[in-house]
Design a protein around this motif. Structure first.
Motif, PDB file in Angstrom:
ATOM      1  N   GLY A  35     -29.778 -16.049  12.029  1.00 26.15           N
ATOM      2  CA  GLY A  35     -29.268 -15.656  10.724  1.00 26.15           C
ATOM      3  C   GLY A  35     -28.801 -16.780   9.825  1.00 26.15           C
ATOM      4  N   LEU A  36     -28.832 -18.019  10.305  1.00 23.94           N
ATOM      5  CA  LEU A  36     -28.420 -19.127   9.436  1.00 23.94           C
ATOM      6  C   LEU A  36     -29.506 -19.367   8.388  1.00 23.94           C
ATOM      7  CD1 LEU A  36     -26.927 -21.722  11.947  1.00 23.94           C
ATOM      8  CD2 LEU A  36     -25.849 -19.725  10.900  1.00 23.94           C
ATOM      9  N   THR A  37     -29.090 -19.662   7.175  1.00 24.35           N
ATOM     10  CA  THR A  37     -30.055 -19.907   6.096  1.00 24.35           C
ATOM     11  C   THR A  37     -29.699 -21.123   5.241  1.00 24.35           C
ATOM     12  OG1 THR A  37     -28.870 -18.449   4.568  1.00 24.35           O
ATOM     13  CG2 THR A  37     -30.671 -17.462   5.869  1.00 24.35           C
ATOM     14  N   ARG A  38     -28.472 -21.561   5.281  1.00 25.67           N
ATOM     15  CA  ARG A  38     -28.034 -22.605   4.349  1.00 25.67           C
ATOM     16  C   ARG A  38     -27.911 -23.968   5.020  1.00 25.67           C
ATOM     17  NH1 ARG A  38     -23.782 -18.904   0.923  1.00 25.67           N
ATOM     18  NH2 ARG A  38     -25.399 -17.444   0.247  1.00 25.67           N
ATOM     19  N   PHE A  39     -28.159 -24.993   4.213  1.00 26.05           N
ATOM     20  CA  PHE A  39     -28.152 -26.368   4.692  1.00 26.05           C
ATOM     21  C   PHE A  39     -26.883 -26.672   5.486  1.00 26.05           C
ATOM     22  CE2 PHE A  39     -27.684 -30.915   4.493  1.00 26.05           C
ATOM     23  CZ  PHE A  39     -28.983 -31.401   4.570  1.00 26.05           C
ATOM     24  N   ASP A  40     -25.730 -26.362   4.907  1.00 23.58           N
ATOM     25  CA  ASP A  40     -24.474 -26.694   5.586  1.00 23.58           C
ATOM     26  C   ASP A  40     -24.290 -25.904   6.882  1.00 23.58           C
ATOM     27  OD1 ASP A  40     -24.126 -24.404   3.942  1.00 23.58           O
ATOM     28  OD2 ASP A  40     -21.961 -24.713   3.850  1.00 23.58           O
ATOM     29  N   GLN A  41     -24.844 -24.680   6.952  1.00 18.04           N
ATOM     30  CA  GLN A  41     -24.773 -23.905   8.192  1.00 18.04           C
ATOM     31  C   GLN A  41     -25.584 -24.589   9.294  1.00 18.04           C
ATOM     32  OE1 GLN A  41     -26.328 -20.204   6.616  1.00 18.04           O
ATOM     33  NE2 GLN A  41     -24.293 -19.240   6.721  1.00 18.04           N
ATOM     34  N   GLY A  59     -40.322 -30.241   6.308  1.00 19.31           N
ATOM     35  CA  GLY A  59     -41.504 -30.077   7.144  1.00 19.31           C
ATOM     36  C   GLY A  59     -41.742 -28.619   7.525  1.00 19.31           C
ATOM     37  N   LEU A  60     -40.671 -27.900   7.848  1.00 17.69           N
ATOM     38  CA  LEU A  60     -40.813 -26.489   8.215  1.00 17.69           C
ATOM     39  C   LEU A  60     -41.251 -25.644   7.019  1.00 17.69           C
ATOM     40  CD1 LEU A  60     -37.760 -26.176  10.615  1.00 17.69           C
ATOM     41  CD2 LEU A  60     -40.187 -25.978  11.244  1.00 17.69           C
ATOM     42  N   VAL A  61     -40.814 -26.040   5.826  1.00 17.15           N
ATOM     43  CA  VAL A  61     -41.267 -25.356   4.612  1.00 17.15           C
ATOM     44  C   VAL A  61     -42.748 -25.681   4.366  1.00 17.15           C
ATOM     45  CG1 VAL A  61     -41.032 -25.258   2.091  1.00 17.15           C
ATOM     46  CG2 VAL A  61     -38.986 -25.172   3.539  1.00 17.15           C
ATOM     47  N   GLU A  62     -43.105 -26.966   4.439  1.00 15.27           N
ATOM     48  CA  GLU A  62     -44.494 -27.380   4.207  1.00 15.27           C
ATOM     49  C   GLU A  62     -45.465 -26.730   5.197  1.00 15.27           C
ATOM     50  OE1 GLU A  62     -44.312 -31.646   4.402  1.00 15.27           O
ATOM     51  OE2 GLU A  62     -43.590 -31.815   2.327  1.00 15.27           O
ATOM     52  N   ASN A  63     -45.014 -26.513   6.426  1.00  8.79           N
ATOM     53  CA  ASN A  63     -45.871 -25.925   7.454  1.00  8.79           C
ATOM     54  C   ASN A  63     -45.783 -24.406   7.516  1.00  8.79           C
ATOM     55  OD1 ASN A  63     -47.258 -28.207   8.736  1.00  8.79           O
ATOM     56  ND2 ASN A  63     -45.174 -28.901   9.141  1.00  8.79           N
ATOM     57  N   GLY A  64     -45.044 -23.801   6.574  1.00 10.14           N
ATOM     58  CA  GLY A  64     -45.052 -22.354   6.443  1.00 10.14           C
ATOM     59  C   GLY A  64     -44.150 -21.581   7.384  1.00 10.14           C
ATOM     60  N   LEU A  66     -40.635 -21.759   7.138  1.00  8.33           N
ATOM     61  CA  LEU A  66     -39.482 -21.385   6.310  1.00  8.33           C
ATOM     62  C   LEU A  66     -39.907 -21.411   4.849  1.00  8.33           C
ATOM     63  CD1 LEU A  66     -36.665 -23.637   7.875  1.00  8.33           C
ATOM     64  CD2 LEU A  66     -37.009 -21.189   8.265  1.00  8.33           C
ATOM     65  N   GLU A  67     -39.184 -20.649   4.027  1.00  5.90           N
ATOM     66  CA  GLU A  67     -39.372 -20.762   2.583  1.00  5.90           C
ATOM     67  C   GLU A  67     -38.010 -21.006   1.951  1.00  5.90           C
ATOM     68  OE1 GLU A  67     -40.986 -17.304   0.711  1.00  5.90           O
ATOM     69  OE2 GLU A  67     -39.375 -16.017   1.387  1.00  5.90           O
ATOM     70  N   ARG A  68     -38.047 -21.785   0.866  1.00  5.25           N
ATOM     71  CA  ARG A  68     -36.820 -22.075   0.107  1.00  5.25           C
ATOM     72  C   ARG A  68     -36.627 -20.999  -0.933  1.00  5.25           C
ATOM     73  NH1 ARG A  68     -35.923 -28.146  -1.657  1.00  5.25           N
ATOM     74  NH2 ARG A  68     -34.874 -26.922  -3.212  1.00  5.25           N
ATOM     75  N   ARG A  69     -35.390 -20.513  -1.015  1.00  5.31           N
ATOM     76  CA  ARG A  69     -35.036 -19.529  -2.042  1.00  5.31           C
ATOM     77  C   ARG A  69     -33.725 -19.960  -2.683  1.00  5.31           C
ATOM     78  NH1 ARG A  69     -35.458 -14.122   1.622  1.00  5.31           N
ATOM     79  NH2 ARG A  69     -37.684 -14.197   2.024  1.00  5.31           N
ATOM     80  N   MET A  70     -33.670 -19.804  -3.993  1.00 13.08           N
ATOM     81  CA  MET A  70     -32.434 -20.138  -4.692  1.00 13.08           C
ATOM     82  C   MET A  70     -31.445 -18.984  -4.517  1.00 13.08           C
ATOM     83  SD  MET A  70     -31.815 -21.385  -8.601  1.00 13.08           S
ATOM     84  CE  MET A  70     -32.685 -22.907  -8.333  1.00 13.08           C
ATOM     85  N   TYR A  71     -30.219 -19.307  -4.066  1.00 10.55           N
ATOM     86  CA  TYR A  71     -29.206 -18.266  -3.952  1.00 10.55           C
ATOM     87  C   TYR A  71     -28.071 -18.462  -4.947  1.00 10.55           C
ATOM     88  CZ  TYR A  71     -26.184 -21.391  -1.135  1.00 10.55           C
ATOM     89  OH  TYR A  71     -25.393 -22.419  -0.687  1.00 10.55           O
ATOM     90  N   SER A  72     -28.068 -19.602  -5.645  1.00  7.08           N
ATOM     91  CA  SER A  72     -27.076 -19.847  -6.689  1.00  7.08           C
ATOM     92  C   SER A  72     -27.716 -20.722  -7.749  1.00  7.08           C
ATOM     93  CB  SER A  72     -25.843 -20.548  -6.099  1.00  7.08           C
ATOM     94  OG  SER A  72     -24.983 -20.981  -7.125  1.00  7.08           O
ATOM     95  N   PRO A  75     -23.765 -24.021  -9.330  1.00  5.41           N
ATOM     96  CA  PRO A  75     -24.778 -25.070  -9.252  1.00  5.41           C
ATOM     97  C   PRO A  75     -25.996 -24.567  -8.465  1.00  5.41           C
ATOM     98  CG  PRO A  75     -23.094 -25.502  -7.617  1.00  5.41           C
ATOM     99  CD  PRO A  75     -22.664 -24.281  -8.382  1.00  5.41           C
ATOM    100  N   PRO A  76     -27.147 -25.201  -8.679  1.00  4.26           N
ATOM    101  CA  PRO A  76     -28.343 -24.761  -7.961  1.00  4.26           C
ATOM    102  C   PRO A  76     -28.191 -24.981  -6.452  1.00  4.26           C
ATOM    103  CG  PRO A  76     -28.820 -26.653  -9.388  1.00  4.26           C
ATOM    104  CD  PRO A  76     -27.387 -26.305  -9.573  1.00  4.26           C
ATOM    105  N   ARG A  77     -28.367 -23.917  -5.698  1.00  4.19           N
ATOM    106  CA  ARG A  77     -28.255 -23.971  -4.239  1.00  4.19           C
ATOM    107  C   ARG A  77     -29.436 -23.218  -3.633  1.00  4.19           C
ATOM    108  NH1 ARG A  77     -24.763 -27.719  -4.040  1.00  4.19           N
ATOM    109  NH2 ARG A  77     -22.578 -27.260  -4.272  1.00  4.19           N
ATOM    110  N   MET A  78     -29.979 -23.804  -2.575  1.00  4.78           N
ATOM    111  CA  MET A  78     -31.144 -23.207  -1.914  1.00  4.78           C
ATOM    112  C   MET A  78     -30.758 -22.716  -0.528  1.00  4.78           C
ATOM    113  SD  MET A  78     -33.292 -23.698  -4.308  1.00  4.78           S
ATOM    114  CE  MET A  78     -34.858 -23.268  -3.625  1.00  4.78           C
ATOM    115  N   GLU A  79     -31.497 -21.700  -0.065  1.00  5.87           N
ATOM    116  CA  GLU A  79     -31.385 -21.271   1.322  1.00  5.87           C
ATOM    117  C   GLU A  79     -32.783 -21.303   1.923  1.00  5.87           C
ATOM    118  OE1 GLU A  79     -29.737 -17.347   1.552  1.00  5.87           O
ATOM    119  OE2 GLU A  79     -31.352 -16.454   0.405  1.00  5.87           O
ATOM    120  N   TYR A  80     -32.841 -21.299   3.230  1.00  7.00           N
ATOM    121  CA  TYR A  80     -34.099 -21.395   3.966  1.00  7.00           C
ATOM    122  C   TYR A  80     -34.258 -20.145   4.805  1.00  7.00           C
ATOM    123  CZ  TYR A  80     -33.799 -26.184   2.441  1.00  7.00           C
ATOM    124  OH  TYR A  80     -33.708 -27.298   1.665  1.00  7.00           O
ATOM    125  N   CYS A  81     -35.305 -19.372   4.505  1.00  5.59           N
ATOM    126  CA  CYS A  81     -35.533 -18.090   5.170  1.00  5.59           C
ATOM    127  C   CYS A  81     -36.834 -18.132   5.967  1.00  5.59           C
ATOM    128  CB  CYS A  81     -35.604 -16.968   4.137  1.00  5.59           C
ATOM    129  SG  CYS A  81     -34.101 -16.853   3.146  1.00  5.59           S
TER     130      CYS A  81
END
Length: 171
Positions: A35-41, A59-64, A66-72, A75-81
């Protein structure tokens, strides 16, 4: 020292390792499954340096996986799903967990796979869907597939000969 790339190898195991073979990548995927999605987590969970974590997530995003999604936005913040490919990697992580519990948990089980609905611990087994038989070595072996190049055919020649010999005995 730059690590060897497996990208040009035809072996499906080598190609998978090219995408997730770094131990940090596998642990990031494990944490994403919990269930972790955020960089700091991820950073807090793994104790990994920010620059290594950034590279592994990229690398995990490039290889499919994980995907990056904006959650804020401010300031702009991304999560990884997890993507469908990331979810499909789940059973591999479950097998690694089961293997680790069986062979490396001398101090006890720290993580147990259970059925979500019942809480009953799983006793993992890899099964051939066509026959229902447990998949294990040496009863199952790798043989060249239709797209195998000469190097792959050479590498798997012994297994292919064993299968051909077995087929001849049953004919």
């Amino acid at each position: 020292m730059k690590r060897k790339s497996y990208q040009s190898m035809q072996c499906p195991i080598a190609r998978t390792l090219e995408c997730v073979g770094e131990w940090w990548s596998i642990l990031i995927l494990r944490d994403a499954m919990t269930g972790l999605t955020r960089f700091d987590q991820f950073q807090d969970s793994l104790g990994i340096s920010p620059n290594i974590l950034s590279r592994r997530l990229k690398g995990l995003v490039e290889n499919g996986f994980l995907e990056r999604r904006m959650y804020s936005e401010s300031p702009p913040r991304m999560e990884y799903c997890l993507t469908p490919r990331g979810h499909a990697f789940g059973p591999i992580l479950m097998c690694l967990n089961s293997f680790g519990n069986r062979y490396f948990a001398d101090d006890g089980l720290a993580s147990v796979l259970v059925a979500r609905e019942t809480g009953i611990p799983a006793d993992l087994q890899v099964v051939d869907r066509r026959t229902g038989r447990e998949v294990s070595w040496p009863e199952f072996v790798f043989v060249p597939g239709p797209a195998a190049n000469e190097a792959m055919r050479s590498k798997l020649a012994f297994s292919e000969a064993v299968v051909s010999e077995g087929l001849a005995k049953t004919s």
